[in-house]
Design an enzyme around this catalytic site. Structure first.
Site, short mmCIF file in Angstrom:
data_model
loop_
_atom_site.label_atom_id
_atom_site.label_comp_id
_atom_site.label_asym_id
_atom_site.label_seq_id
_atom_site.Cartn_x
_atom_site.Cartn_y
_atom_site.Cartn_z
N LYS A 1 31.10 -43.76 -4.15
CA LYS A 1 30.28 -42.69 -4.71
C LYS A 1 29.68 -43.12 -6.04
CE LYS A 1 28.57 -38.70 -5.91
NZ LYS A 1 27.16 -38.42 -5.57
N HIS B 1 26.85 -45.43 -5.28
CA HIS B 1 25.74 -44.58 -4.80
C HIS B 1 24.91 -44.09 -5.97
CE1 HIS B 1 24.20 -40.46 -4.40
NE2 HIS B 1 23.94 -40.73 -3.13
N GLU C 1 21.09 -44.82 -7.14
CA GLU C 1 20.23 -43.68 -7.45
C GLU C 1 19.48 -43.90 -8.77
OE1 GLU C 1 21.33 -39.35 -9.17
OE2 GLU C 1 22.21 -39.80 -7.20
N VAL D 1 29.62 -27.34 -10.48
CA VAL D 1 28.56 -27.15 -9.49
C VAL D 1 28.96 -27.68 -8.12
CG1 VAL D 1 26.19 -27.74 -8.86
CG2 VAL D 1 26.75 -27.18 -11.24
#
Length: 494
Positions: free
Chosen positions: A187, A190, A194, A15
């Site tokens: 990342k 992150h 989240e 994706v």
């Protein structure tokens, strides 16, 4: 176009890879794409045609002709282009740990790591010194084969990345984070933040639904109102939209009420918590969010337990208006703590690995185009810009004031949840983090005394320097040279 030299090649069309390829093409860059399975290549090429004949071509059988792209962006580990004449340590690791590499694409000019899959490689193989040496050895193999890594790779790709990145008031949400591994680490964290953010919102939703007794429409309007203020964020925005969405299958009620209460995960939250432990950084909000997903997955067990385990028989009677007002304050304060934990983890890893990561830039990169984008990030960026060596986000003067102002509302919500039998692990973990960090003295003195009692682990004193050991009872014996006894713990810390 297939006869021309493309601006960039991207290998790996899940994706994120597929959308990034189309993003680059939509910005006017000619893109060549490849994937292990040709079907993904065909799908991406078709999407490019359907979305306006974008300048995108597919590679043959997942390979890049050597003259087709100036440089290559990798979106998955499967796409790493390894030298054809040697089985280097990195390929050996990939073969043993992940999947057989059957296709051996030709060399490219740039090998840069993007996407989730490369995080698996980093987290599995960088933390220990031996594995780090393996990574360094593999990096040298890349360099000998004209692979460009790190800053040089970023500089070559920067014009593309800057144009394709989300744009905010102070520029593009992209930048050079640090040496190999640093970008993926940021990342990963992150995603850990989240996890925490989503769990905090879910707990507030539970209070509104289970304690206040609000309808979906009422909750949606409440979240929409909050999104106009200090809680303005992508996750709050999609929450009020989700709550208001009618069911599109039965035509009755709302979609969210038909969704099974089992939360899935892809691994980044777990990796973040594992890394927090590796770096000796407290991340209780992120850990609570992860634990909540694990408990949610045991649906059958929870159904059975609900029949034998009782909650409170009587619950407090509190003003609906007061609860809603307190919830906004509690959620904001808890979010600050969640970010503080994530930033603390990045700082610890950066310090230990000499990455020199700019935390203010991390905040800027997250302000647009990502799941945790929020108004709060403007203040976080300002805090670390003002004081790059800030020990913890909570002690920034502006954030300290906001946390102190909301402390009692935060406590009232948690007290209400406990008295009502409604779990709030992330909200509670955030408050415990705040309370532990703000206290000059903790009960850790007793814990360390216990360690010395049963294991001779020694302790430090508040009135003089040096490690000490106590013969707590007549049965305790001398432990010899204390410095030798504590050497192992020092080595572990170092």
């Amino acid at each position: 176009m297939s006869e021309e030299l493309c601006d960039v090649g991207l290998y790996g069309l899940a994706v994120m890879g597929q959308n990034f390829a189309l993003n680059m093409a939509s910005k006017g860059f000619s893109v060549c794409v490849g994937n292990r399975s040709p079907a993904k290549v065909d799908l991406t090429v078709q999407r490019a045609k359907d979305e306006g004949n974008l300048p995108l071509v597919g590679s043959t059988r997942g390979r890049f002709p050597s003259s087709l792209a100036r440089w290559t962006v990798r979106s998955t580990l499967a796409g790493l282009r390894l030298p054809t004449q040697t089985l280097n340590p990195l390929e050996a690791i990939l073969r043993a740990k992940f999947w057989p590499i059957t296709a051996r694409p030709v060399k490219a000019d740039v090998a840069e790591f993007f996407g989730h899959a490369s995080m698996v490689f980093y987290l599995q193989y960088v933390p220990s010194s031996n594995r780090e040496k393996t990574l360094e050895s593999s990096t040298r193999e890349f360099e000998r084969e004209r692979f460009v890594l790190g800053r040089e790779a970023y500089d070559q790709l920067e014009p593309i990345l800057t144009k394709c990145a989300a744009q905010v008031d102070d520029g593009a949400c992209t930048g050079y984070v640090g040496p190999i591994g640093a970008g993926n680490y940021v990342k990963m964290v992150h995603n850990g933040i989240e996890y925490g953010d989503m769990q905090l919102i879910a707990e507030v939703y539970d209070v509104l639904r289970s304690i206040v007794g609000m309808s979906n429409d009422e909750m949606s309007k409440t979240f929409a109102k909050w999104n106009e203020g200090i809680l303005d964020s992508y996750l709050i925005e999609i929450t009020y939209k989700i709550l208001a969405k009618p069911d599109d299958v039965t035509g009755e009620g709302y979609v969210v009420d038909y969704v099974l209460d089992k939360t899935g995960s892809k691994g980044t939250g777990r990796w973040t918590v594992q890394e927090a432990a590796e770096q000796s950084v407290a991340a209780p909000t992120l850990a609570a969010a992860l634990d909540s997903r694990y408990i949610s997955s045991r649906k059958e067990e929870r159904v059975a337990a609900s029949k034998v385990l009782d909650g409170p028989k009587e619950t407090p009677n509190v003003s609906k208006f007061q609860i809603i007002e307190d919830l906004e304050a509690a959620l904001y304060a808890a979010k600050i703590c969640s970010y503080a934990q994530g930033m603390g983890l990045i700082k610890a890893a950066s310090d230990s690995k000499d990455w020199n990561i700019d935390l203010s830039m991390c905040a800027k990169m997250w302000k647009g185009g990502c799941i945790i984008r929020a108004k709060l990030l403007d203040k976080i960026q300002a805090a670390f810009s003002s004081n790059p060596s800030l020990s913890n986000l909570m002690v920034d003067p502006a954030f300290a004031t906001e946390l102190n102002e909301r402390s009692m509302a935060w406590r009232r919500i948690i007290t209400l949840c406990v008295a009502s039998g409604v779990s709030c692990p992330a909200l509670c973990a955030s408050l415990n983090y705040f309370d532990s960090y703000r206290r000059e003295s903790l009960p850790a003195n007793l814990t360390q005394a216990q360690r010395d009692f049963f294991g001779g682990h020694t302790y430090e004193r508040i009135d003089r320097e040096g490690p000490f050991h106590c013969a707590w009872t007549d049965a305790h014996k001398a432990i010899g040279d204390i410095s030798e006894r504590t050497a192992g713990e020092k080595a572990t810390r170092d």
